[in-house]
Every structure is written in structure tokens, then in C-alpha cells.
Design a protein around this motif. Structure first.
Motif, PDB file in Angstrom:
ATOM      1  N   ASP A  38       0.828  -1.208   0.000  1.00  0.00           N
ATOM      2  CA  ASP A  38       0.000   0.000   0.000  1.00  0.00           C
ATOM      3  C   ASP A  38       0.864   1.261   0.000  1.00  0.00           C
ATOM      4  O   ASP A  38       0.591   2.226  -0.732  1.00  0.00           O
ATOM      5  CB  ASP A  38      -0.943   0.021   1.205  1.00  0.00           C
ATOM      6  CG  ASP A  38      -2.037  -1.034   1.121  1.00  0.00           C
ATOM      7  OD1 ASP A  38      -2.281  -1.551   0.013  1.00  0.00           O
ATOM      8  OD2 ASP A  38      -2.644  -1.333   2.177  1.00  0.00           O
ATOM      9  N   GLU A  42       1.157   4.299  -2.846  1.00  0.00           N
ATOM     10  CA  GLU A  42       0.976   5.712  -2.483  1.00  0.00           C
ATOM     11  C   GLU A  42       2.191   6.543  -2.903  1.00  0.00           C
ATOM     12  O   GLU A  42       2.048   7.646  -3.431  1.00  0.00           O
ATOM     13  CB  GLU A  42       0.748   5.856  -0.976  1.00  0.00           C
ATOM     14  CG  GLU A  42      -0.601   5.389  -0.496  1.00  0.00           C
ATOM     15  CD  GLU A  42      -1.736   6.279  -0.975  1.00  0.00           C
ATOM     16  OE1 GLU A  42      -1.546   7.510  -1.080  1.00  0.00           O
ATOM     17  OE2 GLU A  42      -2.801   5.720  -1.270  1.00  0.00           O
ATOM     18  N   ASP A  45       2.090   7.076  -6.622  1.00  0.00           N
ATOM     19  CA  ASP A  45       1.106   8.104  -6.966  1.00  0.00           C
ATOM     20  C   ASP A  45       1.637   9.498  -6.632  1.00  0.00           C
ATOM     21  O   ASP A  45       1.473  10.442  -7.421  1.00  0.00           O
ATOM     22  CB  ASP A  45      -0.215   7.857  -6.238  1.00  0.00           C
ATOM     23  CG  ASP A  45      -0.960   6.635  -6.751  1.00  0.00           C
ATOM     24  OD1 ASP A  45      -0.632   6.149  -7.855  1.00  0.00           O
ATOM     25  OD2 ASP A  45      -1.883   6.152  -6.044  1.00  0.00           O
ATOM     26  N   LEU A  46       2.259   9.629  -5.467  1.00  0.00           N
ATOM     27  CA  LEU A  46       2.806  10.929  -5.073  1.00  0.00           C
ATOM     28  C   LEU A  46       3.924  11.377  -6.012  1.00  0.00           C
ATOM     29  O   LEU A  46       4.034  12.564  -6.335  1.00  0.00           O
ATOM     30  CB  LEU A  46       3.313  10.880  -3.637  1.00  0.00           C
ATOM     31  CG  LEU A  46       2.241  10.821  -2.551  1.00  0.00           C
ATOM     32  CD1 LEU A  46       2.879  10.614  -1.183  1.00  0.00           C
ATOM     33  CD2 LEU A  46       1.389  12.071  -2.553  1.00  0.00           C
TER      34      LEU A  46
END
Length: 141
Positions: A38, A42, A45-46
Motif C-alpha cells: 500500500d 501511495e 502516486d505521489l
């Protein structure tokens, strides 16, 4: 190796160890790997968002450079000397407010009005052009 690739590698290692997923250790490792997975997504994506923002900031910076050239007319290389006159946009004269000591630069139109309020302290200033004309004539003699 990216973060998601490293997590995928850890998943493969865990599967290769043949840890029983129903054991206490198996549940712990499975939970840790899921949390890492997870976190890796993230982070990915960041990273994409930061990259897009960087491109937008670069575009804004280029636009701002263009505006600065227009507003501040940076293409003109005319520089004002340290004396009281500027040759950029006509003659400018420097006066010093007797009240606050702030330097104020005036063009001929402002001086011809004969008076103004100091923009710094509000002191009412009056200009007498006759005194300056007499000084210039005295300097020529």
C-alpha cells in the motif's frame, strides 16, 4: 529498483520461504507485506503528482519570466547613474524629505507642480525652481 519493485521482490521471497499464512509469523509477514505494498503504491502516486506539479511550476515560471520582461522592461540596458538625474525616461531629480530623510525621485512634471506630500511620512513639501536656476547660473560663471 523502484519501491513497488522492491515490495514485489519481498512478496516473492515470502512465497519462496513457504511460511504458513495461518501461523502467527505468517500473518505478521503477510500484514507487513500488504502495508508495504500500500505504501509503495501511495509513493508511486505521489511521485507522479509531484512530477506533474513540477512541470506546471516550470510553465508558470516561464510565463512569469515573460511578464517580468514586459513589466520591468528588462531588455532595456539603460542604467541610472548614482547622480541625481536618470536618462531612462527623462530627467529625474532626487530630493530628501527634511522630516523623515527618505529619498524621493521626481520628474520635471512633479517639480513644476511646486509641491507634494512625502509618500513616506506625509510631510508637505514645496519646491522652488527659482533657487535651482540661480545655482545653475552661478555654477556656469
Amino acid at each position: 529498483m523502484t519501491v513497488t519493485e522492491r515490495v514485489a521482490y519481498l512478496k516473492g521471497l515470502a512465497a519462496g520461504l513457504e511460511i504458513d499464512p495461518s501461523s502467527k509469523e505468517g500473518k505478521l509477514f503477510q500484514g507487513i507485506i500488504e502495508a508495504l505494498d500500500d505504501i509503495a503504491f501511495e509513493v508511486s502516486d505521489l511521485q507522479e503528482v509531484v512530477s506533474e506539479l513540477g512541470e506546471q511550476v516550470d510553465m508558470i515560471d516561464e510565463d512569469l519570466d515573460g511578464l517580468e520582461e514586459i513589466v520591468y522592461d528588462e531588455d532595456d540596458e539603460d542604467e541610472c547613474d548614482d547622480d541625481d538625474e536618470c536618462e531612462c525616461d527623462g530627467d529625474l531629480y532626487e530630493i530628501v524629505c527634511p522630516s523623515c530623510g527618505d529619498s524621493i525621485y521626481l520628474d520635471e512634471g512633479m517639480i513644476e507642480e511646486g509641491e507634494m506630500d512625502c509618500p513616506n511620512c506625509g510631510e508637505h513639501l514645496e519646491f522652488d525652481l527659482d533657487d535651482e536656476d540661480e545655482e545653475e547660473e552661478g555654477d556656469k560663471e
